[in-house]
Design an enzyme around this catalytic site. Structure first.
Site, short mmCIF file in Angstrom:
data_model
loop_
_atom_site.label_atom_id
_atom_site.label_comp_id
_atom_site.label_asym_id
_atom_site.label_seq_id
_atom_site.Cartn_x
_atom_site.Cartn_y
_atom_site.Cartn_z
N ASP A 192 51.82 50.58 35.87
CA ASP A 192 51.00 51.78 36.04
C ASP A 192 51.60 52.98 35.31
OD1 ASP A 192 48.94 53.36 36.96
OD2 ASP A 192 49.30 52.96 39.09
N ASP A 232 45.45 45.35 39.51
CA ASP A 232 45.84 45.79 40.85
C ASP A 232 44.62 45.98 41.77
OD1 ASP A 232 47.74 46.47 42.79
OD2 ASP A 232 48.78 47.87 41.48
N GLY A 278 47.52 39.59 48.51
CA GLY A 278 47.34 38.60 49.56
C GLY A 278 46.39 39.01 50.66
N VAL A 279 45.64 40.08 50.44
CA VAL A 279 44.77 40.63 51.49
C VAL A 279 43.71 39.63 51.95
CG1 VAL A 279 43.10 42.44 52.04
CG2 VAL A 279 45.14 42.99 50.71
N ASP A 335 53.88 44.44 48.22
CA ASP A 335 54.95 44.73 47.26
C ASP A 335 56.33 44.39 47.83
OD1 ASP A 335 52.98 45.66 45.63
OD2 ASP A 335 53.59 47.77 45.71
#
Length: 431
Positions: free
Chosen positions: A110, A187, A222-223, A242
Site C-alpha cells: 500500500d 486487499d 480469512g473472513v 495480519d
C-alpha cells in the site's frame, strides 16, 4: 453445408468439449498422494495428509505451481516506501544470492499511488515517491531478472485510504499489465459490505483478459473462509488476519492456517501472511521456527524485513536451501500438525509428504522450557517396522541412518528442528 448439418457439427463439438472438460476435472480430483501406498505407509496415511478438498477449478493462468517467493514492503516499511527503496531491494535480493534461491517477486504494498485517480479515472503513482512511474520501475526490476508486484484493494479505498479497484477492475488490470506488473496483492478494506465471493472474481477475470500472466494473491484475511472458494479465483488466499512480529501472533496464525491444509495445492495456496524473520521482535530460535513451519505448510515465502541490511543470522535462515526445497517441493502437499503432547499441547510434531516417498517432519517446542519431542510412526502415517534415514535440515547432516518406530530429539525453547525422513524397507534374514 445446410443449417441442420451446421447444428449437428456444433452439437458434436459441444459433446467433445464436455467430455474433455469433465476428464480434466476428474484428473484434478485425483489425490495428490495417489502414488503413496504400501508397504511404507499406513492405511490412514491419506486421512492424516488429506488432500481431498484441493480445488478442482484452480485459476488457469499457469502460475503458482509452487508457493510464491519474494519480498513485500509492508512489514518493515509500511507507508514509508519509494522507488529507491524498491530498486535497492531488488539489488539486494540479487547481491545476497536470495534471488538465485527463488525470491523473485519484489512486491510494492500500500501507499504507492496518489490519493485520487486522474481525470481519466486511472490510478496514478504518487509523484513524490515514485516520480519515474511504475513502468520504469518494472523495467528496472525485470532487468535484474526479477518480477514486480503491486497492491490494490477490492474496495473503494485501500487500507491506507488510496483509491481501491472495485468497479474499476478492467481499467486497473489493463493499467497494471501495461506497466509490466507480474503480481497483484488484492486487499479487503472499505469493501462496502459486499461479500468477497462477489468482489474478488471480477479482478480475476480482468487480469486474465489482459493476456499477461499476473499472479493473483487474495488478501481477504480469512473472513469468509476463502480456502472454501478462492481456489476458483486466485493463486493464493490469506487464511488469517495480519501477522505481527511476535511469538504470540506467529503461533496463533500457524494454527489458524493449519485448519485449511487439505484445500491447498499446485496453483492455489493457503497464505498465513508474510514472513517477519529479521524484524527484531522474536529470537533467532523463534524466527527459525517461523521459517520452518511456513516452509512445511507450503506458505508463500515473502520476506518482510529490510534485505538491504540483513544480519548474518537472518540471511542464514532465509537462505537455507534445504528448507526452501521443502516449500518448493513438486508434490505440493501442505504439511500440518499431526501430534501434540505436554501442557497445552506445547510439544508438537508437524509433518508433510514430499516427492520421492519422503516426509518433512518438524519437532516444534512451544513450551517454556527445553523439551524432548518424539514423533511416532503411527502419527506420521508410517508402518511401524519401516526404517528411516533422518536428515537435519538446520545442521545439514544425517543424524541417524536407521530410525524405526519413532524418532526423538531435545529441542530448545520455542525452537523447531526440521528433518527429512527417507523411509526404506529392510529385509531381515533368519540366522
Amino acid at each position: 453445408m445446410t443449417k441442420q448439418k451446421i447444428r449437428n457439427a456444433l452439437l458434436v463439438h459441444l459433446v467433445i468439449l464436455f467430455f474433455f472438460s469433465t476428464s480434466v476435472v476428474s484428473a484434478r480430483v485425483v489425490s495428490l498422494l495417489q502414488n503413496y501406498g504400501n508397504p511404507i505407509f499406513r492405511s490412514n496415511f491419506h486421512s492424516i495428509y488429506d488432500t481431498s478438498k484441493y480445488g478442482v477449478f484452480q485459476l488457469s493462468n499457469g502460475l503458482g505451481k509452487t508457493p510464491q517467493m519474494g519480498w513485500n514492503s509492508w512489514n518493515f516499511f509500511a507507508c514509508n516506501i519509494n522507488e529507491m527503496v524498491i530498486k535497492e531491494t531488488a539489488d539486494a535480493l540479487v547481491s545476497t544470492g536470495l534471488a538465485d534461491l527463488g525470491y523473485v517477486y519484489v512486491n510494492i504494498d500500500d501507499c504507492w499511488s496518489s490519493v485520487t485517480r486522474n481525470l481519466k479515472g486511472q490510478l496514478v503513482p504518487d509523484h513524490k515517491t515514485f516520480p519515474s512511474g511504475i513502468k520504469a520501475l518494472a523495467d528496472y526490476v525485470h532487468g535484474k531478472g526479477l518480477k514486480l508486484g503491486i497492491y490494490s484493494d477490492a474496495g473503494v479505498f485501500t487500507c491506507q485510504v488510496r483509491p481501491g479497484s472495485i468497479f474499476h477492475e478492467t481499467d486497473d488490470a489493463d493499467l497494471f499489465a501495461s506497466w509490466g506488473v507480474d503480481y497483484l496483492k488484492y486487499d479487503n478494506c472499505y469493501n462496502l459490505g459486499i461479500p468477497p465471493k462477489e468482489r474478488y472474481p471480477p479482478m480475476r477475470d480482468a487480469l486474465n483478459a489482459t493476456g499477461q500472466k499476473i499472479f493473483y494473491s487474495l488478501c481477504e484475511w480469512g473472513v469468509e473462509d476463502p480456502a472454501l472458494w478462492a481456489d476458483k479465483v486466485g493463486n493464493s488466499w490469506r487464511t488469517t488476519g495480519d501477522i505481527n512480529d511476535s511469538w504470540a501472533s506467529m503461533t496463533t496464525i500457524a494454527d489458524l492456517n493449519d485448519k485449511w491444509a487439505a484445500y491447498a495445492g499446485p496453483g492455489g495456496w493457503n497464505d498465513p501472511d508474510m514472513l517477519e524473520v529479521g524484524n527484531g521482535g522474536m529470537t533467532y530460535q523463534e524466527y527459525r521456527a517461523h521459517f520452518s513451519i511456513w516452509a512445511l505448510a507450503k506458505a508463500p515465502l515473502l520476506i518482510g524485513c529490510d534485505v538491504r541490511n540483513l544480519t548474518a543470522e537472518t540471511l542464514e535462515i532465509l537462505s537455507n536451501k534445504e528448507v526452501i526445497a521443502i516449500n518448493q517441493d513438486s508434490l505440493g502437499v501442505q504439511g500440518r500438525k499431526v501430534q501434540v503432547s505436554g501442557a497445552d499441547g506445547c510439544r508438537q510434531v508437524w509433518a508433510g509428504p514430499l516427492s520421492g516417498n519422503r516426509l518433512a517432519v518438524a519437532l516444534w517446542n512451544r513450551c517454556s522450557k527445553v523439551a524432548t519431542i518424539t514423533a511416532s510412526w503411527e502419527a506420521l502415517g508410517l508402518e511401524s517396522g519401516v526404517h528411516v534415514s533422518v536428515r537435519d535440515l538446520w545442521q545439514h547432516k544425517v543424524v541417524t541412518g536407521d530410525a524405526v518406530s519413532s524418532f526423538s530429539a531435545r529441542v530448545d525453547i520455542h525452537d523447531c528442528q526440521l528433518y527429512i525422513f527417507a523411509p526404506f524397507t529392510v529385509s531381515h534374514s533368519v540366522e
